[in-house]
Structure formats: structure tokens, C-alpha cells
Design an enzyme around this catalytic site. Structure first.
Site, PDB file in Angstrom:
ATOM      1  N   ALA A   1       0.882  -1.179   0.000  1.00 37.63           N
ATOM      2  CA  ALA A   1       0.000   0.000   0.000  1.00 37.63           C
ATOM      3  C   ALA A   1       0.911   1.217   0.000  1.00 37.63           C
ATOM      4  CB  ALA A   1      -0.926  -0.009   1.209  1.00 37.63           C
TER       5      ALA A   1
ATOM      6  N   CYS B   1      -5.773   1.087  -8.943  1.00 35.68           N
ATOM      7  CA  CYS B   1      -4.920   1.095  -7.742  1.00 35.68           C
ATOM      8  C   CYS B   1      -5.801   0.957  -6.501  1.00 35.68           C
ATOM      9  CB  CYS B   1      -4.108   2.388  -7.648  1.00 35.68           C
ATOM     10  SG  CYS B   1      -3.080   2.421  -6.174  1.00 35.68           S
TER      11      CYS B   1
ATOM     12  N   GLY C   1       1.873 -12.321 -10.936  1.00 37.06           N
ATOM     13  CA  GLY C   1       2.578 -13.495 -10.434  1.00 37.06           C
ATOM     14  C   GLY C   1       3.526 -14.169 -11.398  1.00 37.06           C
TER      15      GLY C   1
ATOM     16  N   ASN D   1      -4.245  -5.640 -12.183  1.00 38.24           N
ATOM     17  CA  ASN D   1      -3.591  -4.982 -11.060  1.00 38.24           C
ATOM     18  C   ASN D   1      -3.740  -5.895  -9.833  1.00 38.24           C
ATOM     19  OD1 ASN D   1      -2.451  -3.007  -9.314  1.00 38.24           O
ATOM     20  ND2 ASN D   1      -3.289  -1.371 -10.591  1.00 38.24           N
TER      21      ASN D   1
ATOM     22  N   ASN E   1      -4.038   3.983 -14.929  1.00 38.88           N
ATOM     23  CA  ASN E   1      -4.209   3.126 -13.754  1.00 38.88           C
ATOM     24  C   ASN E   1      -5.527   3.464 -13.065  1.00 38.88           C
ATOM     25  OD1 ASN E   1      -4.049   1.655 -11.446  1.00 38.88           O
ATOM     26  ND2 ASN E   1      -2.332   2.794 -10.559  1.00 38.88           N
TER      27      ASN E   1
HETATM   28  C1  LIG Z   1       5.250  -2.255  -4.631  1.00 35.11           C
HETATM   29  C2  LIG Z   1       4.270  -2.191  -5.764  1.00 35.11           C
HETATM   30  C3  LIG Z   1       3.898  -0.948  -6.285  1.00 35.11           C
HETATM   31  C4  LIG Z   1       2.992  -0.869  -7.348  1.00 35.11           C
HETATM   32  N1  LIG Z   1       2.668   0.360  -7.856  1.00 35.11           N
HETATM   33  C5  LIG Z   1       1.839   0.427  -8.942  1.00 35.11           C
HETATM   34  C6  LIG Z   1       1.558   1.682  -9.559  1.00 35.11           C
HETATM   35  O1  LIG Z   1       2.064   2.739  -9.166  1.00 35.11           O
HETATM   36  N2  LIG Z   1       0.698   1.692 -10.619  1.00 35.11           N
HETATM   37  C7  LIG Z   1       0.133   0.527 -11.106  1.00 35.11           C
HETATM   38  O2  LIG Z   1      -0.628   0.584 -12.078  1.00 35.11           O
HETATM   39  N3  LIG Z   1       0.414  -0.669 -10.551  1.00 35.11           N
HETATM   40  C8  LIG Z   1       1.255  -0.745  -9.500  1.00 35.11           C
HETATM   41  N4  LIG Z   1       1.552  -1.976  -8.959  1.00 35.11           N
HETATM   42  C9  LIG Z   1       0.947  -3.199  -9.536  1.00 35.11           C
HETATM   43  C10 LIG Z   1       1.923  -3.881 -10.499  1.00 35.11           C
HETATM   44  O3  LIG Z   1       2.255  -3.015 -11.560  1.00 35.11           O
HETATM   45  C11 LIG Z   1       1.330  -5.193 -11.054  1.00 35.11           C
HETATM   46  O4  LIG Z   1       0.182  -4.901 -11.834  1.00 35.11           O
HETATM   47  C12 LIG Z   1       0.921  -6.179  -9.970  1.00 35.11           C
HETATM   48  O5  LIG Z   1       1.866  -6.177  -8.913  1.00 35.11           O
HETATM   49  C13 LIG Z   1       0.773  -7.625 -10.508  1.00 35.11           C
HETATM   50  O6  LIG Z   1       1.973  -8.126 -11.053  1.00 35.11           O
HETATM   51  P1  LIG Z   1       3.071  -8.983 -10.206  1.00 35.11           P
HETATM   52  O7  LIG Z   1       2.328 -10.052  -9.470  1.00 35.11           O
HETATM   53  O8  LIG Z   1       4.038  -9.503 -11.219  1.00 35.11           O
HETATM   54  O9  LIG Z   1       3.720  -8.016  -9.257  1.00 35.11           O
HETATM   55  C14 LIG Z   1       2.455  -2.079  -7.890  1.00 35.11           C
HETATM   56  C15 LIG Z   1       2.833  -3.321  -7.369  1.00 35.11           C
HETATM   57  C16 LIG Z   1       3.743  -3.385  -6.327  1.00 35.11           C
HETATM   58  C17 LIG Z   1       4.152  -4.748  -5.803  1.00 35.11           C
END
Ligand SMILES: Cc1cc2nc3c(=O)[nH]c(=O)nc-3n(C[C@H](O)[C@H](O)[C@H](O)COP(=O)(O)O)c2cc1C
Length: 322
Positions: A77, A136, A253, A198, A133
Site C-alpha cells: 500500500a 490502484c 505473479g 492490477n 491506472n
Molecule cells: C510495490 C508495488 C507498487 C505498485 N505500484 C503500482 C503503480 O504505481 N501503478 C500501477 O498501475 N500498478 C502498481 N503496482 C501493480 C503492479 O504493476 C502489477 O500490476 C501487480 O503487482 C501484478 O503483477 P506482479 O504479481 O508480477 O507483481 C504495484 C505493485 C507493487 C508490488
């Protein structure tokens, strides 16, 4: 599906040339510089790098703790901490090497007007594409509040469409009832592509203090724990994208070449890697190598030949698994 000729990881996404189908995900690579000091890391290993969510004014983000490790994933968060759109455009974009990869801005806002204005300013910058986005889960206004309401999602896309002719990618929330219906409305409003998905909303509790472990009380769950959910959402969104030639960046993931291949077979033209970068910043090389080996083994010239090739089992699919 079999072809002769050399295999290549290169692909085109919304008319942009990607070195690889991999996209480094927003929030996991800062503003494109985050891992560049790690020996062996290169933005060239990715087709595109998605910058941290950016708002009109600078934001300090949420109070700590902002991240918490969970079984096979993490809760975050952050609260969209960022220096504001003008700083990103004037100070950060000039420092990025656009010969290495494509850079995608990630636009956030609390109002439709803010989404419009941030998109308009990025339109007048060297950025290659703009991701909206609307998903979020870590901010009080905007974000997932827009993304979970199909009418509001379409309004945001419509406003951003008016602000730019650059490729517009809408990042969809998994925290909604009918993601495919929402995608349909966003296509009609002018979205060129989708990012699916997301994070999923989640919580963790300290049993001694009986308080949430995340300062914001709840956070977004990412990492391998969410992969099956993400795959199904990509499959569902692909059903409405297929006929319109709208590409999807599948994500949620992904931590191996096999994961990436599953997403492409489900309908993703590109694949996002986020949380996995935190524990293996060089993972893109491993994933690229694995995809290449698979393509050679299956005599595929292009990853495009894999997209949406899922063959469903013939018996009708029950809506629940009980
Ligand atoms: C620490 C962190 C910060 C994130 N910040 C954003 C963000 O600023 N904007 C956004 O669209 N998604 C954000 N996400 C979501 C990621 O871009 C991604 O969509 C999501 O984590 C799923 O992919 P993953 O499982 O490979 O991490 C964030 C995720 C994490 C873990």
C-alpha cells in the site's frame, strides 16, 4: 502452428517495437532507473518499462508499513508516492535511454480531470505509451473506485483519449464483478490495449496487537499467489479483445518462462513482471531464454503465434469450482 525459420522474441505492441514480450511493471522499477545499478541488469531485456504511477501533484504516499510479505506474494500500500508529472517529464524522462527499450507512463488521479491533465502533459513528452491506472487499490479517491465501476472506467478512458494520440493502455482491476464487460466499455471509449491485472485487495493482521500489518489497513496482493486469478481474467478479457485486435499485457505473479507462456496462450500479447523482480532482478534474462527455448522446440518464429491459442476442454465450464 509449425513454421521454419529462426525464432525471435521481438514483437510489436500497439505499433511499438518490443525487444521481448516482457514488460517491467509499474511500481516495481521506480522510474526506469531502479535496477540499473544491479550488475547484469539491463532495460534491454524488456520490451517496455512501465514507470511508477504518476499524479498531477507530488504525493508522499501512505504511512508505513507499506509492504508485507505473504505466502507466495506480497501486500503493498504505497499510496502512489511520486514527484508529480512535471518533475517526471522535465527531470526523469531526459535521463532515460530510449534506445534501450520503450517507456510507458502510468497515469493516476483522484478526478477525471486529473487523469485528463496528466495524460495531456505526457502526450507532449517523449514517452512511448500511456497506461491509465484505474485499478490502484491503495488510494482513497480515484484508482480502484473508478476501475470497479464500468461507467466511470469508460469516462476516464474517454477523457484520456481526448488528451492523447499515443497508445492508451487501460489497467483493469480484478476487484470487480465482470472484468470483460468493463473492458468492452473501455474499448468503446477509445482504449487501444489493456493491462490485466492490477493487485487483488488483501489484509494481514498482527495477532498480538490485533492491528493490521499494513499502515493503510489493506493493501494490494501481488506475486505468484495471484497467478491463477490473473490468468482467468486475461482469458476473459481476451474474449472481448480478440475481435477488435486489442492487445493485452498479461500480469500477476509471473516468475518463470512457463508462467509467461501460460499468459500468452490465454491471450496476452505481452507479459508483465513485477513482484518477481524484487527477489530476482535478473529474472527477465531467464524468462527470455526459456521462452526462446520453447519457441525453438515448438518451431515458432514469433511469440504472436502463441497468443490466444488456448484450446478449452469441451465440457461446459461451471462458473464455480465447488
Ligand atoms: C510495490 C508495488 C507498487 C505498485 N505500484 C503500482 C503503480 O504505481 N501503478 C500501477 O498501475 N500498478 C502498481 N503496482 C501493480 C503492479 O504493476 C502489477 O500490476 C501487480 O503487482 C501484478 O503483477 P506482479 O504479481 O508480477 O507483481 C504495484 C505493485 C507493487 C508490488
Amino acid at each position: 502452428m509449425n513454421n521454419s525459420g529462426p525464432s525471435t522474441l521481438q514483437t510489436a505492441f500497439c505499433g511499438l517495437k518490443f525487444n521481448s514480450p516482457i514488460v517491467l511493471l509499474s511500481g516495481c522499477v521506480g522510474f526506469g532507473e531502479e535496477y540499473t545499478r544491479v550488475s547484469g541488469f539491463s532495460n534491454r531485456d524488456a520490451g517496455a518499462v512501465c514507470l511508477k504511477g504518476t499524479t498531477l501533484e507530488p504525493r508522499l504516499g501512505n504511512q508505513p508499513h507499506r509492504v508485507y510479505e505473504t505466502p507466495d506474494g506480497m501486500l503493498n500500500a504505497i499510496g502512489l508516492q511520486n514527484p508529480g508529472v512535471d518533475h517526471v517529464i522535465n527531470e526523469i524522462l531526459p535521463s532515460l535511454d530510449f534506445t534501450e527499450t520503450r517507456f510507458i507512463a502510468n497515469v493516476s488521479g483522484s478526478t477525471v480531470e486529473e487523469y485528463f491533465e496528466v495524460t495531456r502533459r505526457f502526450d507532449d513528452s517523449p514517452i512511448d505509451a500511456i497506461e491509465i491506472n484505474i485499478s490502484c487499490p491503495n488510494v482513497k479517491q480515484g484508482g480502484v473506485a473508478f476501475g470497479n465501476d464500468p461507467a466511470m472506467s469508460a469516462r476516464v478512458v474517454e477523457a484520456c483519449r481526448k488528451a492523447t494520440r499515443k497508445p492508451l493502455i487501460t489497467k483493469l482491476s480484478p476487484n470487480q464483478t465482470d472484468i470483460a464487460a468493463n473492458a468492452k466499455g473501455c474499448i468503446e471509449a477509445g482504449s487501444d490495449a489493456f493491462a490485466v491485472i492490477n493487485t487483488l485487495m488483501g489484509m494481514a493482521i498482527d495477532i498480538d496487537s490485533r492491528t493490521p500489518l499494513i499502515g493503510n489497513n489493506q493493501g494490494g496482493l501481488s506475486g505468484p499467489a495471484i497467478k491463477p486469478v490473473a490468468l482467468l481474467k486475461v482469458h476473459q478479457v481476451y474474449q472481448v479483445c480478440r475481435d477488435h485486435n486489442i492487445p493485452i499485457i498479461g500480469q500477476g505473479g509471473i516468475a518463470s518462462a512457463e508462467d509467461a507462456l501460460e499468459f500468452m496462450i490465454a491471450g496476452a500479447s505481452a507479459v508483465g513482471v513485477g513482484t518477481a523482480l524484487f527477489y530476482d532482478p535478473l529474472i527477465c534474462k531467464t524468462i527470455n531464454t526459456g521462452i526462446m527455448r520453447y519457441m525453438e522446440r515448438h518451431k515458432l518464429q514469433s511469440v504472436d503465434q502463441l497468443v490466444g491459442t488456448l484450446q478449452l476442454n469441451q465440457q461446459p465450464t461451471a462458473k464455480c469450482g465447488c
